[in-house]
Enzyme design. Structure first.
Site, PDB file in Angstrom:
ATOM      1  N   ARG A  24       0.816  -1.220   0.000  1.00 27.15           N
ATOM      2  CA  ARG A  24       0.000   0.000   0.000  1.00 27.15           C
ATOM      3  C   ARG A  24       0.849   1.269   0.000  1.00 27.15           C
ATOM      4  O   ARG A  24       0.464   2.270   0.613  1.00 27.15           O
ATOM      5  CB  ARG A  24      -0.953   0.028   1.215  1.00 27.15           C
ATOM      6  N   ARG A  28      -3.366   6.581   0.128  1.00 26.91           N
ATOM      7  CA  ARG A  28      -3.808   7.762   0.866  1.00 26.91           C
ATOM      8  C   ARG A  28      -2.772   8.415   1.765  1.00 26.91           C
ATOM      9  O   ARG A  28      -2.977   9.530   2.220  1.00 26.91           O
ATOM     10  CB  ARG A  28      -5.064   7.413   1.681  1.00 26.91           C
ATOM     11  N   ARG A  37      -6.480  11.557  -7.089  1.00 23.72           N
ATOM     12  CA  ARG A  37      -7.705  10.763  -6.961  1.00 23.72           C
ATOM     13  C   ARG A  37      -8.931  11.653  -6.826  1.00 23.72           C
ATOM     14  O   ARG A  37     -10.014  11.334  -7.333  1.00 23.72           O
ATOM     15  CB  ARG A  37      -7.626   9.878  -5.714  1.00 23.72           C
ATOM     16  N   ASP A  73      -6.685  -3.007  -7.320  1.00 25.01           N
ATOM     17  CA  ASP A  73      -7.278  -3.575  -6.115  1.00 25.01           C
ATOM     18  C   ASP A  73      -7.626  -5.030  -6.410  1.00 25.01           C
ATOM     19  O   ASP A  73      -7.860  -5.385  -7.575  1.00 25.01           O
ATOM     20  CB  ASP A  73      -8.545  -2.807  -5.709  1.00 25.01           C
ATOM     21  N   TYR A 148     -15.093 -11.785   0.673  1.00 23.48           N
ATOM     22  CA  TYR A 148     -15.867 -10.578   0.325  1.00 23.48           C
ATOM     23  C   TYR A 148     -17.146 -10.949  -0.421  1.00 23.48           C
ATOM     24  O   TYR A 148     -18.209 -10.386  -0.172  1.00 23.48           O
ATOM     25  CB  TYR A 148     -15.016  -9.620  -0.511  1.00 23.48           C
TER      26      TYR A 148
HETATM   27  O1  CP3 Z   1       0.284   0.401  -3.178  1.00 27.69           O
HETATM   28  C1  CP3 Z   1      -0.336  -0.681  -3.233  1.00 27.69           C
HETATM   29  O2  CP3 Z   1      -0.189  -1.551  -2.358  1.00 27.69           O
HETATM   30  C2  CP3 Z   1      -1.194  -0.982  -4.449  1.00 27.69           C
HETATM   31  C3  CP3 Z   1      -2.559  -0.807  -4.257  1.00 27.69           C
HETATM   32  C4  CP3 Z   1      -3.501  -1.796  -3.569  1.00 27.69           C
HETATM   33  C5  CP3 Z   1      -4.806  -1.386  -3.240  1.00 27.69           C
HETATM   34  N1  CP3 Z   1      -5.502  -2.468  -2.794  1.00 27.69           N
HETATM   35  C6  CP3 Z   1      -5.304  -0.021  -3.415  1.00 27.69           C
HETATM   36  C7  CP3 Z   1      -6.437   0.430  -2.578  1.00 27.69           C
HETATM   37  C8  CP3 Z   1      -3.390  -3.149  -3.234  1.00 27.69           C
HETATM   38  C9  CP3 Z   1      -2.195  -4.059  -3.334  1.00 27.69           C
HETATM   39  C10 CP3 Z   1      -4.678  -3.560  -2.765  1.00 27.69           C
HETATM   40  C11 CP3 Z   1      -5.000  -4.962  -2.388  1.00 27.69           C
HETATM   41  C12 CP3 Z   1      -6.137  -5.201  -1.514  1.00 27.69           C
HETATM   42  N2  CP3 Z   1      -7.382  -4.666  -1.554  1.00 27.69           N
HETATM   43  C13 CP3 Z   1      -6.135  -6.194  -0.506  1.00 27.69           C
HETATM   44  C14 CP3 Z   1      -4.983  -7.090  -0.180  1.00 27.69           C
HETATM   45  C15 CP3 Z   1      -3.941  -6.338   0.590  1.00 27.69           C
HETATM   46  C16 CP3 Z   1      -4.302  -6.070   2.016  1.00 27.69           C
HETATM   47  O3  CP3 Z   1      -4.423  -4.891   2.375  1.00 27.69           O
HETATM   48  O4  CP3 Z   1      -4.456  -7.032   2.776  1.00 27.69           O
HETATM   49  C17 CP3 Z   1      -7.410  -6.176   0.102  1.00 27.69           C
HETATM   50  C18 CP3 Z   1      -7.846  -7.032   1.254  1.00 27.69           C
HETATM   51  C19 CP3 Z   1      -8.185  -5.209  -0.581  1.00 27.69           C
HETATM   52  C20 CP3 Z   1      -9.607  -4.856  -0.334  1.00 27.69           C
HETATM   53  C21 CP3 Z   1      -9.702  -3.407  -0.010  1.00 27.69           C
HETATM   54  N3  CP3 Z   1      -9.718  -2.392  -0.952  1.00 27.69           N
HETATM   55  C22 CP3 Z   1      -9.729  -2.802   1.271  1.00 27.69           C
HETATM   56  C23 CP3 Z   1      -9.742  -3.536   2.588  1.00 27.69           C
HETATM   57  C24 CP3 Z   1      -9.738  -1.390   1.071  1.00 27.69           C
HETATM   58  C25 CP3 Z   1      -9.673  -0.273   2.098  1.00 27.69           C
HETATM   59  C26 CP3 Z   1     -10.981   0.380   2.350  1.00 27.69           C
HETATM   60  C27 CP3 Z   1     -10.784   1.713   3.087  1.00 27.69           C
HETATM   61  O5  CP3 Z   1     -11.120   2.746   2.500  1.00 27.69           O
HETATM   62  O6  CP3 Z   1     -10.263   1.693   4.198  1.00 27.69           O
HETATM   63  C28 CP3 Z   1      -9.740  -1.175  -0.317  1.00 27.69           C
HETATM   64  C29 CP3 Z   1      -9.709   0.112  -1.001  1.00 27.69           C
HETATM   65  C30 CP3 Z   1      -8.384   0.511  -1.512  1.00 27.69           C
HETATM   66  N4  CP3 Z   1      -7.556  -0.271  -2.255  1.00 27.69           N
HETATM   67  C31 CP3 Z   1      -7.780   1.787  -1.356  1.00 27.69           C
HETATM   68  C32 CP3 Z   1      -6.562   1.738  -2.024  1.00 27.69           C
HETATM   69  C33 CP3 Z   1      -5.589   2.862  -2.196  1.00 27.69           C
HETATM   70  C34 CP3 Z   1      -8.404   2.976  -0.630  1.00 27.69           C
HETATM   71  C35 CP3 Z   1      -9.364   3.638  -1.547  1.00 27.69           C
HETATM   72  C36 CP3 Z   1      -9.278   5.114  -1.492  1.00 27.69           C
HETATM   73  O7  CP3 Z   1      -8.183   5.688  -1.645  1.00 27.69           O
HETATM   74  O8  CP3 Z   1     -10.343   5.727  -1.334  1.00 27.69           O
END
Ligand code: CP3
Length: 351
Positions: A24, A28, A37, A73, A148
């Site tokens: 990640r 953010r 974004r 994602d 999910y």
């Molecule tokens: O930099 C990186 O790591 C690449 C981007 C990345 C994202 N999601 C971007 C994202 C990666 C590798 C993921 C994988 C992902 N998504 C996983 C596996 C990794 C982990 O964290 O265990 C999982 C479980 C998800 C599902 C998911 N998507 C979650 C739990 C969330 C967070 C929700 C929140 O807002 O708290 C997301 C959304 C997400 N994916 C964001 C980002 C940058 C946030 C969205 C935003 O910026 O509004």
């Protein structure tokens, strides 16, 4: 030989350098990310190759990390295949109509590479921009994605998922086989376009018993990783201390969360695989001298494995001060080689 310290470590050929990137890292915690974004929905943003390229490059420019990870994602391929999914800010993935019956399976169609043409475009643009810095492609593992789909959203106990797993194993296996095929295509598209490594995230597998994991999950994760033959593979989950040996058995590099020190993780997987991890992300809030010592400790314990890619034990929390990440990269690059060499010579361990 490769010019990339990250790829050298991932293929078991680590030189003196210690590579570092952060799960990640794109997201953010970076003001430049929040600017780009703006208010665009997450999944829509992921289909815009220029935005994906820019956001993926941001942490490479800012921190000097040794690898980029595609901004996407784990839900993107499901959405592209036609599953009704949204990512709600501050919540996570939400599925309007969860998948719980045989009939529901029809709502999880196969993914055709042409459904993710935007990924092909983004990866090609990124590879051109990144030069020697490798791009990590990724996908979600069947259990984490199924959770999910079955729960309909994030879950702490994964109770519905587990009930379906043990109560309707045939349906469970059919669902996981579909998801595995989707994740496989998603990874193959990224590798064909130039991703130099893949990471399979089974973030929530740590909630399972070893027996259930082996019988109901491992075969499907195996199918995904076995389909990727041209690049090194990383496999990661949270709370997977008891599953490390099984997970390591199907991958090239084993990701470790912060609960198990890296020397112990290396021992659990038989001492043959490079490890990735495992600074506790919560410690990014700690005063720098304390944090720096914890970074050094991770380097020392990681030195007991045949290879080490420095990372956090899970993703960068959104409230993280990005300057702290830059300082960690500097520390790992400047002190890492010497600390690692000394720890290898001394056999320093966590205990
Ligand atoms: O930099 C990186 O790591 C690449 C981007 C990345 C994202 N999601 C971007 C994202 C990666 C590798 C993921 C994988 C992902 N998504 C996983 C596996 C990794 C982990 O964290 O265990 C999982 C479980 C998800 C599902 C998911 N998507 C979650 C739990 C969330 C967070 C929700 C929140 O807002 O708290 C997301 C959304 C997400 N994916 C964001 C980002 C940058 C946030 C969205 C935003 O910026 O509004």
């Amino acid at each position: 030989m490769t010019a990339s310290p990250f790829l050298a470590a991932a293929t078991g050929n680590q030189g003196p350098q210690l590579p570092v990137w952060f799960m990640r890292q794109a997201g953010r915690s970076l003001p430049e990310y929040r600017t780009v974004r703006a208010d665009r929905p997450m999944l829509e943003s992921c289909t815009d190759p220029d935005l994906v390229t820019e956001v993926t490059l941001q942490p490479v420019r800012r921190h000097g990390v040794d690898a980029a990870i595609l901004f996407s994602d784990i839900m993107v391929p499901l959405a592209a295949a036609g599953v009704g999914v949204e990512i709600v800010a501050g919540v996570g993935p939400v599925i309007a109509e969860p998948i719980r019956t045989e009939a529901d399976l029809a709502r999880v169609p196969a993914l055709d590479p042409s459904d993710v043409g935007f990924i092909d475009t983004a990866v090609r643009q990124l590879v051109a921009e990144l030069g020697e810095t490798p791009l990590i492609g990724f996908a979600g593992a069947p259990f984490t994605m199924a959770s999910y789909l079955v729960e309909g959203g994030p879950s702490k106990d994964h109770a519905r998922t587990k009930a379906l797993m043990v109560g309707a194993p045939e349906l469970w296996h059919a669902l996981c086989a579909r998801i595995a095929a989707i994740s496989t295509v998603f990874l193959q598209v990224q590798v064909a376009a130039g991703a130099r490594t893949v990471q399979l995230f089974d973030s929530w597998a740590g909630s399972l018993s070893v027996a259930d994991y082996r019988e109901l999950v491992l075969p499907h994760s195996t199918a995904v990783l076995a389909a990727i033959t041209d690049v090194p593979r990383i496999h990661f989950g949270v709370g997977t201390g008891e599953l490390l040996a099984d997970m390591a058995g199907i991958t090239d590099v084993i990701g470790v969360d912060w609960r198990v020190p890296l020397d112990e993780a290396a021992r659990r997987v038989g001492g043959t695989k490079p490890v990735q991890g495992n600074l506790d992300p919560a410690l990014l809030q700690a005063p720098w001298p304390v944090l720096a010592d914890r970074v050094r400790q991770v380097i020392r314990t990681g030195a007991q494995a045949p290879g080490h890619i420095f990372n956090l034990g899970h993703g960068v929390p959104p409230q993280t001060d990005p300057d702290v990440l830059t300082r960690i990269v500097e520390l790992v690059h400047t002190e890492g080689p010497e600390l690692r060499a000394a720890a290898r010579a001394d056999g320093v361990t966590s205990s």
